[in-house]
Motif scaffolding. Sequence first.
Motif, PDB file in Angstrom:
ATOM      1  N   ILE A  26       0.849  -1.211   0.000  1.00  0.00           N
ATOM      2  CA  ILE A  26       0.000   0.000   0.000  1.00  0.00           C
ATOM      3  C   ILE A  26       0.878   1.253   0.000  1.00  0.00           C
ATOM      4  O   ILE A  26       1.862   1.328   0.736  1.00  0.00           O
ATOM      5  CB  ILE A  26      -0.938   0.024   1.235  1.00  0.00           C
ATOM      6  CG1 ILE A  26      -1.836  -1.226   1.238  1.00  0.00           C
ATOM      7  CG2 ILE A  26      -1.804   1.292   1.246  1.00  0.00           C
ATOM      8  CD1 ILE A  26      -2.784  -1.341   2.420  1.00  0.00           C
ATOM      9  N   VAL A  27       0.505   2.242  -0.826  1.00  0.00           N
ATOM     10  CA  VAL A  27       1.246   3.510  -0.870  1.00  0.00           C
ATOM     11  C   VAL A  27       0.302   4.621  -0.416  1.00  0.00           C
ATOM     12  O   VAL A  27      -0.831   4.712  -0.883  1.00  0.00           O
ATOM     13  CB  VAL A  27       1.730   3.814  -2.305  1.00  0.00           C
ATOM     14  CG1 VAL A  27       2.440   5.162  -2.366  1.00  0.00           C
ATOM     15  CG2 VAL A  27       2.655   2.705  -2.787  1.00  0.00           C
ATOM     16  N   PHE A  28       0.791   5.450   0.476  1.00  0.00           N
ATOM     17  CA  PHE A  28      -0.068   6.497   1.043  1.00  0.00           C
ATOM     18  C   PHE A  28       0.788   7.686   1.443  1.00  0.00           C
ATOM     19  O   PHE A  28       1.874   7.523   1.991  1.00  0.00           O
ATOM     20  CB  PHE A  28      -0.787   5.931   2.280  1.00  0.00           C
ATOM     21  CG  PHE A  28      -1.563   6.954   3.087  1.00  0.00           C
ATOM     22  CD1 PHE A  28      -2.626   7.644   2.520  1.00  0.00           C
ATOM     23  CD2 PHE A  28      -1.228   7.211   4.401  1.00  0.00           C
ATOM     24  CE1 PHE A  28      -3.349   8.570   3.256  1.00  0.00           C
ATOM     25  CE2 PHE A  28      -1.946   8.143   5.151  1.00  0.00           C
ATOM     26  CZ  PHE A  28      -3.012   8.822   4.567  1.00  0.00           C
ATOM     27  N   ARG A  29       0.296   8.886   1.149  1.00  0.00           N
ATOM     28  CA  ARG A  29       0.984  10.084   1.640  1.00  0.00           C
ATOM     29  C   ARG A  29       0.063  10.775   2.626  1.00  0.00           C
ATOM     30  O   ARG A  29      -1.106  11.016   2.336  1.00  0.00           O
ATOM     31  CB  ARG A  29       1.314  11.019   0.475  1.00  0.00           C
ATOM     32  CG  ARG A  29       2.007  12.295   0.931  1.00  0.00           C
ATOM     33  CD  ARG A  29       2.298  13.210  -0.234  1.00  0.00           C
ATOM     34  NE  ARG A  29       3.418  12.719  -1.017  1.00  0.00           N
ATOM     35  CZ  ARG A  29       3.710  13.198  -2.225  1.00  0.00           C
ATOM     36  NH1 ARG A  29       2.978  14.134  -2.767  1.00  0.00           N
ATOM     37  NH2 ARG A  29       4.743  12.727  -2.888  1.00  0.00           N
ATOM     38  N   PHE A  30       0.604  11.114   3.794  1.00  0.00           N
ATOM     39  CA  PHE A  30      -0.194  11.679   4.881  1.00  0.00           C
ATOM     40  C   PHE A  30      -0.885  13.000   4.491  1.00  0.00           C
ATOM     41  O   PHE A  30      -1.989  13.287   4.904  1.00  0.00           O
ATOM     42  CB  PHE A  30       0.709  11.890   6.107  1.00  0.00           C
ATOM     43  CG  PHE A  30      -0.028  12.393   7.300  1.00  0.00           C
ATOM     44  CD1 PHE A  30      -0.872  11.546   8.006  1.00  0.00           C
ATOM     45  CD2 PHE A  30       0.095  13.708   7.715  1.00  0.00           C
ATOM     46  CE1 PHE A  30      -1.576  11.997   9.106  1.00  0.00           C
ATOM     47  CE2 PHE A  30      -0.612  14.176   8.823  1.00  0.00           C
ATOM     48  CZ  PHE A  30      -1.439  13.311   9.520  1.00  0.00           C
ATOM     49  N   LYS A  60       3.942   8.204  -6.240  1.00  0.00           N
ATOM     50  CA  LYS A  60       3.857   7.226  -7.339  1.00  0.00           C
ATOM     51  C   LYS A  60       3.667   5.833  -6.767  1.00  0.00           C
ATOM     52  O   LYS A  60       4.195   5.513  -5.705  1.00  0.00           O
ATOM     53  CB  LYS A  60       5.145   7.272  -8.158  1.00  0.00           C
ATOM     54  CG  LYS A  60       5.202   8.482  -9.044  1.00  0.00           C
ATOM     55  CD  LYS A  60       6.170   8.276 -10.181  1.00  0.00           C
ATOM     56  CE  LYS A  60       5.945   9.357 -11.212  1.00  0.00           C
ATOM     57  NZ  LYS A  60       7.152   9.955 -11.694  1.00  0.00           N
ATOM     58  N   ALA A  61       2.911   5.044  -7.510  1.00  0.00           N
ATOM     59  CA  ALA A  61       2.715   3.661  -7.060  1.00  0.00           C
ATOM     60  C   ALA A  61       2.759   2.741  -8.263  1.00  0.00           C
ATOM     61  O   ALA A  61       2.435   3.158  -9.382  1.00  0.00           O
ATOM     62  CB  ALA A  61       1.369   3.537  -6.361  1.00  0.00           C
ATOM     63  N   ARG A  62       3.172   1.515  -8.003  1.00  0.00           N
ATOM     64  CA  ARG A  62       3.154   0.531  -9.101  1.00  0.00           C
ATOM     65  C   ARG A  62       1.719   0.079  -9.342  1.00  0.00           C
ATOM     66  O   ARG A  62       0.877   0.189  -8.449  1.00  0.00           O
ATOM     67  CB  ARG A  62       3.982  -0.709  -8.702  1.00  0.00           C
ATOM     68  CG  ARG A  62       5.440  -0.425  -8.587  1.00  0.00           C
ATOM     69  CD  ARG A  62       6.218  -1.746  -8.483  1.00  0.00           C
ATOM     70  NE  ARG A  62       7.636  -1.453  -8.445  1.00  0.00           N
ATOM     71  CZ  ARG A  62       8.299  -1.188  -7.325  1.00  0.00           C
ATOM     72  NH1 ARG A  62       7.674  -1.199  -6.159  1.00  0.00           N
ATOM     73  NH2 ARG A  62       9.591  -0.912  -7.360  1.00  0.00           N
TER      74      ARG A  62
END
Length: 298
Positions: A26-30, A60-62
């Motif tokens: 999981i990719v997340f920016r606060f 960016k995320a895959r």
Amino acid sequence: MPNLIAVGFAKCGTGSLSFLDCHSQIVFRFVESYFFMNARKLKNDKLNVKNALSLYNLPKARKSEVLLEKTPAYMNGKATNLKDRFQLMEEFSPGVKILVLLCDPLHRLWSHMKMNRKESHFLEMANLTENWLPEMKNFNYKSAENIIDLPIFKNGEKVNRFIPFGYAKKVLLMGFYYSRLKILIETFGRDRVLLLDGDNLISDPDTEFGLVEEFVGVRKELSFEFATRYPYPCLDEPVPMCLPDTKGTTHGTTKQPNSTELFNFYKKEMQMLKSFLKSFPNYKNDLKRFLWLDKYDD
Ligand SMILES: Nc1ncnc2c1ncn2[C@@H]1O[C@H](COP(=O)(O)OS(=O)(=O)O)[C@@H](OP(=O)(O)O)[C@H]1O
């Protein structure tokens, strides 16, 4: 574009979604992006996904990863704005899944008031219960199609140095979960919306975050512990992490709103929410979720 969006509700624990960034898939920016806040402008500017991305401060995320964005303010506003906003999310990110955190509206309100105090806003209980709630006496839930659109307060009038009527209305009505949730479900359907219990997130984070992992189809990786140095649960696996001290400010306080007027103000809405939630697949995995709703029963 995100394939998972957390839309609110503010002060119900949305910040704790930061734990999800420690998940390997999981990719997340606060930082909150507010990208969909002005849906009409985005539409008028005829943005396509490619040029929208340059305005959307997403990491960016895959393709194989889940990209999560959270902006609790997405649940604020008039019914028509909410509809436009949700439709645009679907247009930009077809099939996107939605997370919603719900918590006791009185606790939510108290947390919001404390936050405003820190920011030197002035939103006092006395103002809410003595000055503003009487304005809402004429509420007729049966006739109201969209409660969140009702002109409850006289617009724009300054009540004190910092908070105009409009703001107090907004903060109070943020606890009207049912009216807003209904609009959300009309766009995304029940299966693409996961409801998290903001109270259970504190007492049983393993269950709540386990539901998220299942909902987005990633491995079960997150587990929590209650550290003695901090009153709230902290992530234990895959890496240790607690939220910053700016979260958890109402812990242990006895000064929560305890007014009959406020309780009654939210009562009907909570009852409607409860019957609505019963149709959700994960509403009660066990009997411990959404317990705070029971106190609004007749
Ligand atoms: N693990 C953990 N650590 C700290 N705090 C936690 C946690 N889980 C949930 N909470 C609750 O989150 C409340 C803040 O809500 P939000 O993050 O949604 O606030 S905000 O809308 O982003 O400002 C915050 O409310 P306050 O106590 O009023 O600060 C907490 O009750």
